[in-house]
Design an enzyme around this catalytic site. Structure first.
Site, PDB file in Angstrom:
ATOM      1  N   ALA A  12      22.476  51.975  59.383  1.00 31.42           N
ATOM      2  CA  ALA A  12      21.714  50.903  60.026  1.00 31.42           C
ATOM      3  C   ALA A  12      21.826  49.563  59.321  1.00 31.42           C
ATOM      4  O   ALA A  12      22.238  48.554  59.921  1.00 31.42           O
ATOM      5  CB  ALA A  12      20.249  51.321  60.129  1.00 31.42           C
ATOM      6  N   ALA A  13      21.460  49.508  58.041  1.00 31.48           N
ATOM      7  CA  ALA A  13      21.466  48.233  57.333  1.00 31.48           C
ATOM      8  C   ALA A  13      22.876  47.695  57.165  1.00 31.48           C
ATOM      9  O   ALA A  13      23.149  46.513  57.407  1.00 31.48           O
ATOM     10  CB  ALA A  13      20.792  48.384  55.963  1.00 31.48           C
ATOM     11  N   ARG A  23      29.708  37.840  63.468  1.00 30.66           N
ATOM     12  CA  ARG A  23      29.350  36.976  64.595  1.00 30.66           C
ATOM     13  C   ARG A  23      29.117  35.543  64.128  1.00 30.66           C
ATOM     14  O   ARG A  23      29.492  34.583  64.807  1.00 30.66           O
ATOM     15  CB  ARG A  23      28.095  37.509  65.298  1.00 30.66           C
ATOM     16  N   GLU A  34      32.271  53.610  53.878  1.00 34.37           N
ATOM     17  CA  GLU A  34      31.366  54.708  54.228  1.00 34.37           C
ATOM     18  C   GLU A  34      32.016  56.014  53.782  1.00 34.37           C
ATOM     19  O   GLU A  34      33.125  56.337  54.210  1.00 34.37           O
ATOM     20  CB  GLU A  34      31.108  54.721  55.733  1.00 34.37           C
ATOM     21  N   CYS A  44      16.789  59.531  63.522  1.00 34.85           N
ATOM     22  CA  CYS A  44      15.502  59.954  64.074  1.00 34.85           C
ATOM     23  C   CYS A  44      15.666  60.857  65.294  1.00 34.85           C
ATOM     24  O   CYS A  44      14.726  61.556  65.685  1.00 34.85           O
ATOM     25  CB  CYS A  44      14.662  58.735  64.455  1.00 34.85           C
ATOM     26  N   ARG A  72      34.282  44.354  67.164  1.00 32.24           N
ATOM     27  CA  ARG A  72      33.509  43.490  66.261  1.00 32.24           C
ATOM     28  C   ARG A  72      34.329  43.012  65.063  1.00 32.24           C
ATOM     29  O   ARG A  72      33.828  42.260  64.240  1.00 32.24           O
ATOM     30  CB  ARG A  72      32.255  44.221  65.783  1.00 32.24           C
ATOM     31  N   ASP A 282      17.215  52.172  53.326  1.00 30.01           N
ATOM     32  CA  ASP A 282      16.425  53.211  52.677  1.00 30.01           C
ATOM     33  C   ASP A 282      16.550  53.233  51.160  1.00 30.01           C
ATOM     34  O   ASP A 282      15.777  53.930  50.495  1.00 30.01           O
ATOM     35  CB  ASP A 282      16.823  54.578  53.228  1.00 30.01           C
TER      36      ASP A 282
END
Length: 448
Positions: A12-13, A23, A34, A44, A72, A282
């Site tokens: 997420a972050a 962008r 990663e 979740c 992207r 996190d």
């Protein structure tokens, strides 16, 4: 030569930061390392995949690796683990499997996430004993449940994961025993919420074992029981969900400072003690909107929002990551439970407040309109200032009303100001006095 923005961690972050940076500055080189193969996934949603409510694990992926690369223009390198960070040399060392190399950076984001805590239980390595904190674990659990024809399950921990997995396994026809060493499940939600949820769990056939410590698991190669202090209970599968710990070893080894919570310390822009090194998600702290102190609440919105802000900051537009209230919501079979800010008086006193609280139950719709349900609302305020400190809600309908209380925290509202908020009313959606307004009204009267 364009600047290089390196990100460690592809969830997420990390992916929010890389996407936003590209962008804002298309000629920026944004490299994301990663160590796994999954990126930008909805952790979740994993219990609902095990339950069968989500058909495919791929459905939990928000943006695919290929979309990040092709649409992207993010240089996403999966299967690449950063094994060292040198803030002085401004390089990271990357293990790509078949080679190890150094990658220079101008700005660095540490978004290494968190890992499920593994208590020192005997038998934790037995087949059929799982944690669930990543996609591969969810896939293995679902396959295990599908192929084994299980009869009984042991859930260790009564937090989000424990409650959601109890529902998931029950839906798969497995008899569930849930073990919690504290007096109540959902401890951060407060006793009022916990007691309502516990009653409902029992109604749904969940065997609750509160104030019960697990010492380990029995079995030869595969689990056959959960071991307690003075007995063993049969179990064909165990899910250990006792919390998560921030992944900070890499940062700590690099001299990046940790905060009082054990997560990486950051300022209001997500910066660490190194000017061009940031941390988010996190693994990082954020500022609590109620206490003003550093806090660690590993939730999805916190990670996404901080990553996006850092993506703007590194491209020349300093953007604060925002404060957190610890707003959370969980589904427990037919109930919804939610919380925000400080939900109990003891914690409020520890934070230096003089708390006053009320608990009310009120209908979620006009009394004559069908389909409504009682919603129990607990609301806290500071006696001296009248400021709302937090609250919780629980019921079969309307738990998202917690958002009204969360907004009151961010706005610094008093109980009286919340009472006077102009919330929407129509019989199918709310009584004239919304349950949150009713709680604020009662609390205001108690403060007078």
């Amino acid at each position: 030569m364009a600047d290089t923005f390196v990100v460690i961690g592809g969830d997420a972050a990390g992916m929010s930061a890389a996407s936003k940076a590209k962008r804002e500055q298309p000629d920026l080189e944004a490299i994301v390392f990663e160590k796994g193969e999954w990126v930008s996934y909805a952790a979740c949603g994993m219990p609902y995949y095990v339950k069968g409510a989500v058909e495919s694990l791929d459905d939990l992926v928000t943006v695919t690796a290929e979309e990040f690369r092709d649409e992207r223009d993010v240089d996403l390198r999966t299967g690449h683990e950063v094994v060292d960070v040198d803030p002085e040399a401004e390089t990271v060392t990357v293990d790509a499997g078949d080679e190890t190399y150094e990658q220079p950076y101008d700005d660095l984001l540490v978004a290494t996430g968190a890992s499920a805590i593994e208590p020192p239980f005997d038998g934790l390595d037995l087949e059929g004993v799982f944690t669930i904190h990543n996609m591969d674990e969810a896939d293995v659990i679902e396959e295990y449940v599908t192929e084994r024809g299980l009869e009984t399950a042991a859930i260790v921990g009564g937090g989000y994961v424990g409650i959601e997995m109890a529902e998931a396994l029950s839906a798969r026809g497995v008899a569930v025993h849930l073990y919690e060493m504290l007096p109540h499940v959902l401890q951060p939600f407060g006793d009022t919420v916990a007691e309502v949820v516990e009653e409902h769990l029992r109604e749904q056939g969940i065997e609750l074992h509160l104030e019960t410590a697990v010492s380990g698991f029995g079995g030869d190669e595969r689990i056959d029981s959960v071991r307690l202090e003075d007995e063993s209970v049969p179990a064909d599968i165990a899910i250990v969900g006792v919390g998560v710990a921030p992944n900070v070893d890499l940062a700590e080894a690099a001299g990046i400072e940790l905060g009082s919570t054990g997560a990486i310390a950051t300022d209001e822009y997500g910066r660490t003690n190194y000017e061009n090194v940031y941390a988010a998600g996190d693994c990082a702290e954020a500022r609590n909107v109620v206490t003003g102190d550093p806090d660690h609440v590993p939730l999805a919105l916190t990670a996404n929002r901080a990553g996006r802000a850092i993506g703007q900051t590194v491209t020349g537009s300093p953007t604060q990551i925002g404060e957190i209230a610890g707003t959370a919501i969980v589904k427990a079979f037919e109930l919804g439970a939610a919380r925000t800010g400080i939900v109990d008086e003891e914690r409020a006193r520890e934070a230096g407040f003089d708390p006053v609280s009320v608990t009310i139950s009120a209908p979620t719709r006009a009394h004559y309109y069908p389909g409504g349900a009682e919603l129990t609302v607990t609301l806290l305020a500071d006696r001296e200032t009248g400021a709302v400190l937090g609250g919780s809600v629980v019921g079969r309908e309307g738990p998202k009303r917690i958002d009204s209380i969360a907004m009151a925290l961010h706005a610094g509202m008093t109980a009286t100001e919340l009472q006077n908020a102009d919330l929407a009313y129509a019989p199918p959606f709310s009584p004239v006095w919304d349950p949150v307004l009713t709680a604020a009204k009662v609390l205001s009267g108690k403060l007078e």
